[in-house]
Design a protein around this motif. Structure first.
Motif, mmCIF file in Angstrom:
data_model
loop_
_atom_site.group_PDB
_atom_site.id
_atom_site.type_symbol
_atom_site.label_atom_id
_atom_site.label_comp_id
_atom_site.label_asym_id
_atom_site.label_seq_id
_atom_site.Cartn_x
_atom_site.Cartn_y
_atom_site.Cartn_z
ATOM 1 N N ARG A 140 18.693 6.038 -11.901
ATOM 2 C CA ARG A 140 19.306 6.521 -10.662
ATOM 3 C C ARG A 140 19.218 5.447 -9.579
ATOM 4 N N TYR A 141 20.135 5.508 -8.645
ATOM 5 C CA TYR A 141 20.076 4.639 -7.480
ATOM 6 C C TYR A 141 18.963 5.148 -6.572
ATOM 7 N N ASP A 142 18.113 4.257 -6.119
ATOM 8 C CA ASP A 142 17.053 4.658 -5.199
ATOM 9 C C ASP A 142 17.407 4.192 -3.792
ATOM 10 N N GLU A 143 17.280 5.117 -2.827
ATOM 11 C CA GLU A 143 17.684 4.832 -1.455
ATOM 12 C C GLU A 143 16.741 3.851 -0.761
ATOM 13 N N GLY B 122 16.356 -2.515 -7.550
ATOM 14 C CA GLY B 122 15.936 -2.506 -8.945
ATOM 15 C C GLY B 122 14.637 -3.235 -9.191
ATOM 16 N N GLY B 123 14.281 -4.147 -8.313
ATOM 17 C CA GLY B 123 13.011 -4.847 -8.442
ATOM 18 C C GLY B 123 11.890 -4.175 -7.674
ATOM 19 N N ARG B 124 12.137 -2.949 -7.193
ATOM 20 C CA ARG B 124 11.165 -2.157 -6.422
ATOM 21 C C ARG B 124 10.751 -2.854 -5.127
ATOM 22 N N LEU B 125 11.690 -3.607 -4.596
ATOM 23 C CA LEU B 125 11.474 -4.206 -3.284
ATOM 24 C C LEU B 125 12.249 -3.401 -2.246
ATOM 25 N N PRO B 126 11.709 -3.249 -1.049
ATOM 26 C CA PRO B 126 12.387 -2.439 -0.035
ATOM 27 C C PRO B 126 13.770 -2.986 0.295
ATOM 28 N N ARG B 127 14.731 -2.086 0.413
ATOM 29 C CA ARG B 127 16.064 -2.493 0.835
ATOM 30 C C ARG B 127 15.988 -2.953 2.294
ATOM 31 N N PRO B 128 16.851 -3.856 2.720
ATOM 32 C CA PRO B 128 16.731 -4.447 4.066
ATOM 33 C C PRO B 128 16.657 -3.421 5.195
ATOM 34 N N HIS B 129 17.462 -2.357 5.122
ATOM 35 C CA HIS B 129 17.486 -1.403 6.237
ATOM 36 C C HIS B 129 16.264 -0.488 6.250
ATOM 37 N N SER C 244 0.824 -1.205 0.000
ATOM 38 C CA SER C 244 0.000 0.000 0.000
ATOM 39 C C SER C 244 0.856 1.252 0.000
ATOM 40 N N PHE C 245 1.963 1.224 0.715
ATOM 41 C CA PHE C 245 2.815 2.411 0.799
ATOM 42 C C PHE C 245 3.622 2.608 -0.477
ATOM 43 N N LEU C 246 3.997 1.479 -1.135
ATOM 44 C CA LEU C 246 4.881 1.567 -2.296
ATOM 45 C C LEU C 246 4.151 1.409 -3.629
#
Length: 855
Positions: free
Chosen positions: A15-18, A22-29, A4-6
């Protein structure tokens, strides 16, 4: 969980997204944070964003932008979503920034010392000596403690491959650490659940280290060290940060005029005298700091400061001349310098940089202009970055011509597409509903402070965000926003507060604050201008009411009003050839009186004085309550427009007078009565005394018929008409009028009342600020002024018999005698004002404390 948020978050893939990979999955942190905020509805996030906006407005957080159509003071922009970085990545960044700070401090020590790097060809002399930021008078000065750069900041950018690069070095007086702290205070409340549940590193130890660094390096002689924060003043773009950081660190916030050099030491001018300063955390450009040895046209610095630095009696952070390393042109030389000085490779490289002052670099920059960003080589050159790929053919040709004409003035840097971070709130486009964050380019400013164990890096920073989609400029001047920066620890975090959690009895009962003389001076002039505005408003109202009336009696009164107001310089004097004594004509008088009420170009008029009052009040805003400041802030809005009609001008005069009266109430009942407060009522007494004495003596000097016509308006401007009517119930006559407005000590608007209260206030000031200042502060007349007592006695024994007569020599002699006394009174008021300035504000005759700062 995060869908829902993404769901609508679509960052450009180039660009690099924080936040997402690249698969639009949240980074672990980011996952723990997103799990906490994903349960919020868009409306809930909007409320959090609005909370941030309201908190910024409530705290008065601002970033001043010159020539901004929205006004010079622009509210600080802060996004509700933080930038989050993991612990392992932060360790890499922190280590690289600390290494960079150590390197640049060593380079500064060499450039202002033996200059071996120049002799060995590791740095080009033209790049050092060709810029104004290199301060030759500072060469050869060894800073106390051996540290030139106490605070360092680096602007970082993440490239599309995820690696961090250094964009720029901030070595002069880095700004942003105060805003980073303010951002943390605001976001930790807006997102309190997430902040307290996640192991976010604390910022307070960094600021404690900054305090300790300045105190430790202070060259004291056994006394407690005093550190101050030097600001250019309220018109600087980051003045809020200066004020906020000074309060947080517990340093007095000072301007150049607050400091004075005596012998080999620098002192803070306080209301109790001079106090030696041991450390200066400066936010003033180095070349402006001393008009004697550096910029002679600087009105912001401290004359003789460099002499004190050279003597080793004050530490200036950062050292004067340290801004020489802020040019990006040095970046390409640092790898070799690091190997030469420390035998180390740089842990974090700079963006690929070419100084066009070298012929091969110039040719490369021209050949690859589409891939580069052109920037000024020196900080003294005002020029925005130019992106080569954005130039058309004509623009490209012009840029190449400029580079060939002045190659040494330009630096070419590789164009790096900045990483992007999610934003919410004010940066979303207007006109549509959005239930997801938006991606914007971001850059991170990181701070380091020198400690005995090397440089300590702030576990956070100031993240700046571009204002538009696809933009690469993250300047706050260009309308960008900011973010709090959360560094996630890999172990539990201990909450540490900079201040002690609880105060002891000793803190409460014996604490003292050094109040800069400038605070007392601004309160003094605030009091004088407030009384002057009220007095001028009463004079002009008396005139405009009679102009509107246009009756015979009113026209006769206007003649005396014009004569008196011209002598008081409220109205301009008659131009040459203009009949000053022409027969009264209310509509002939109207333009000059109306101009004095509405035209800011009339120096003694109402508008000019209200603007002076507002300017003085702005300097001491932090000493007023919200309600008190609200009255001051609305004063300019109450002024009539330059084309105002007679009726509109009268209405504004009434509002200005009411505001001035309410300010007296705030001063008496709303302001803390510390040692600076007493200058406010003293100033009001002096201004009212001088003004009223001047008005009455000019009235007494008028011919008898005009003098009689003036009595009615004299009672009005002395705010005594109601008392006169209640007491005498008859038309004004000279004897009772003189008694009421000159001699009656029960009338708070009378001359005698002002003198009595002034004498009491001056004695109190002498007692509270260290006994008899005439003996403690060197040469000068006795204080309180020795003429004050005899003058009070003269008025108390003034014979009134002559004023009983309607005409004749005896009456004129009595008027002349009283006019002479009132002239002495007016001159005495100005003399006392000047004496207060010398003794407590300018300290022109104040000697340095014995044994300190002697050559």
């Amino acid at each position: 969980m995060f869908e829902s948020f993404l769901s609508g978050y679509a960052p450009p893939p180039a660009r690099y997204d924080e936040m997402v990979d690249g698969g639009r999955l949240p980074r672990p942190h980011w996952q723990a944070f997103l799990s906490l905020v994903s349960s919020m509805t868009p409306d809930a996030m909007d409320r959090r964003s609005q909370f941030v906006h309201d908190a910024i407005a409530s705290d008065g957080v601002s970033y001043n932008v010159y020539a901004d159509p929205k006004g010079a003071t622009r509210p600080w922009e802060l996004d509700v979503l933080p930038l989050i970085l993991p612990a392992d990545e932060w360790r890499t960044i922190s280590s690289a920034v600390a290494q960079r700070a150590r390197l640049l401090d060593a380079v500064l020590a060499d450039l202002y010392g033996p200059q071996r790097l120049l002799a060995e060809g590791l740095l080009p002399p033209a790049l050092v000596f060709g810029q104004r930021s290199f301060l030759w008078p500072a060469h050869g000065i060894a800073p106390p403690g051996g540290v030139s750069m106490h605070v360092y900041a680096a602007d970082l950018a993440r490239a599309p491959d995820g690696r961090w690069w250094i964009l720029a070095d901030r070595t002069g007086g880095p700004s942003g650490a105060g805003y980073a702290l303010q951002n943390r205070m605001t976001i930790s409340r807006a997102l309190s659940d997430a902040f307290h549940k996640l192991p976010v590193e604390q910022l307070a130890p960094f600021y404690s280290a900054l305090q300790d660094a300045l105190y430790r390096s202070s060259p004291t002689r056994g006394e407690a060290p005093l550190a101050v924060l030097l600001t250019p003043g309220p018109y600087n773009e980051t003045y809020f940060e200066h004020s906020f950081l000074a309060r947080y660190l517990g340093f007095p916030l000072v301007e150049g005029q607050d400091l004075i050099v005596r012998g080999d030491a620098v002192y803070l001018k306080t209301l109790r005298g001079l106090r030696r300063v041991h450390a200066i955390l400066r936010r003033l450009d180095g070349d402006y700091c001393d008009p004697v040895e550096l910029r002679a046209d600087s009105a912001l610095g401290v004359p003789g400061l460099l002499h004190v630095v050279r003597a080793g009696n004050v530490v200036v952070a950062n050292a004067l001349g340290s801004a020489v390393l802020e040019t990006g042109a040095f970046s390409g030389f640092y790898p070799a310098v690091s190997q030469r000085l420390f035998g180390e490779a740089l842990q974090m490289p700079s963006i690929a940089t070419w100084w066009c002052g070298e012929a091969p670099a110039l040719e490369y920059a021209i050949a690859h202009l589409d891939e580069l960003v052109i920037k000024p080589a020196y900080t003294s050159i005002r020029m925005e970055p130019i992106f080569g790929h954005a130039l058309d053919s004509a623009g490209r040709a012009r840029m190449i011509d400029r580079m060939r004409v002045q190659p040494h003035a330009y630096v070419a840097q590789e164009w790096v597409r900045l990483s992007q971070a999610p934003t919410w709130g004010s940066l979303r486009p207007n006109g549509g509903e959005h239930d997801h964050p938006l991606a914007r380019a971001a850059s991170l400013r990181v701070f380091a402070v020198a400690t005995p164990n090397g440089y300590t890096v702030l576990p956070g920073g100031l993240t700046r965000v571009a204002p538009h989609d696809g933009g690469d400029v993250v300047s706050m001047q260009w309308g960008g926003s900011s973010k709090d920066t959360w560094i996630l620890a890999d172990k539990p975090v201990t909450r540490i507060a900079l201040r002690r959690p609880r105060l002891g009895v000793e803190d409460v009962t014996h604490s003292s604050v050094d109040i800069p003389s400038r605070v007392g001076e601004n309160l003094f002039w605030m009091g004088r201008y407030a009384a002057r505005c009220e007095a001028v408003a009463r004079l002009l109202r008396a005139a405009l009411v009679r102009i509107a009336d246009a009756g015979t009696q009113s026209q006769q009164a206007l003649s005396s009003l014009r004569a008196v107001t011209e002598r008081l310089e409220v109205l301009p004097a008659p131009e040459e050839g203009e009949p000053g004594d022409a027969a009264p004509d209310s509509w002939r008088e109207a333009p000059s009186f109306l101009a004095a009420a509405v035209d800011p170009s009339v120096p003694g008029g109402l508008v000019a004085n209200v603007l002076r009052l507002h300017a003085s009040a702005s300097q001491v805003r932090e000493r007023m309550s919200t309600d008190n400041w609200h009255v001051f802030n609305r004063l300019p809005q109450r002024l009539p427009g330059k084309d105002a009609t007679l009726g509109a001008a009268l209405e504004s005069l009434d509002e200005i007078m009411m505001a001035c009266v309410s300010l007296v109430g705030f001063a008496m009942d709303d302001m803390t009565r510390d040692e600076s407060w007493q200058f406010l009522p003293l100033a009001r007494r002096l201004e009212r005394l001088a003004h009223l004495a001047g008005v009455i003596r000019h009235v007494l000097a008028l011919p008898a018929p005009e003098r009689a016509d003036a009595l009615d308006w004299l009672l009005e401007i002395a705010n005594s008409i109601v008392t006169f009517r209640a007491r005498y119930r008859r038309a004004p006559e000279l004897l009772p009028v003189i008694h009421l407005v000159v001699l009656d000590e029960s009338n708070p608007h009378a001359i005698a009342f002002q003198l009595r209260e002034l004498a009491i206030g001056l004695v109190r000031t002498a007692a509270e600020l260290g006994g008899d200042p005439s003996s403690a502060r060197g040469q000068g007349p006795a204080f309180p002024n020795e003429d004050l007592g005899p003058l009070i006695a003269t008025l108390r024994t003034l014979p009134l018999v002559g004023f009983e007569l309607e005409a004749g020599d005896a009456l004129e002699a009595a008027c002349a005698n009283l006019a002479a006394i009132l002239e002495r009174t007016e001159q005495l008021a100005y003399a006392i004002s000047d004496d207060l300035q010398r003794r407590f504000f300018t300290h022109a005759a104040t000697p340095a404390p014995v044994g300190i700062g002697e050559g």
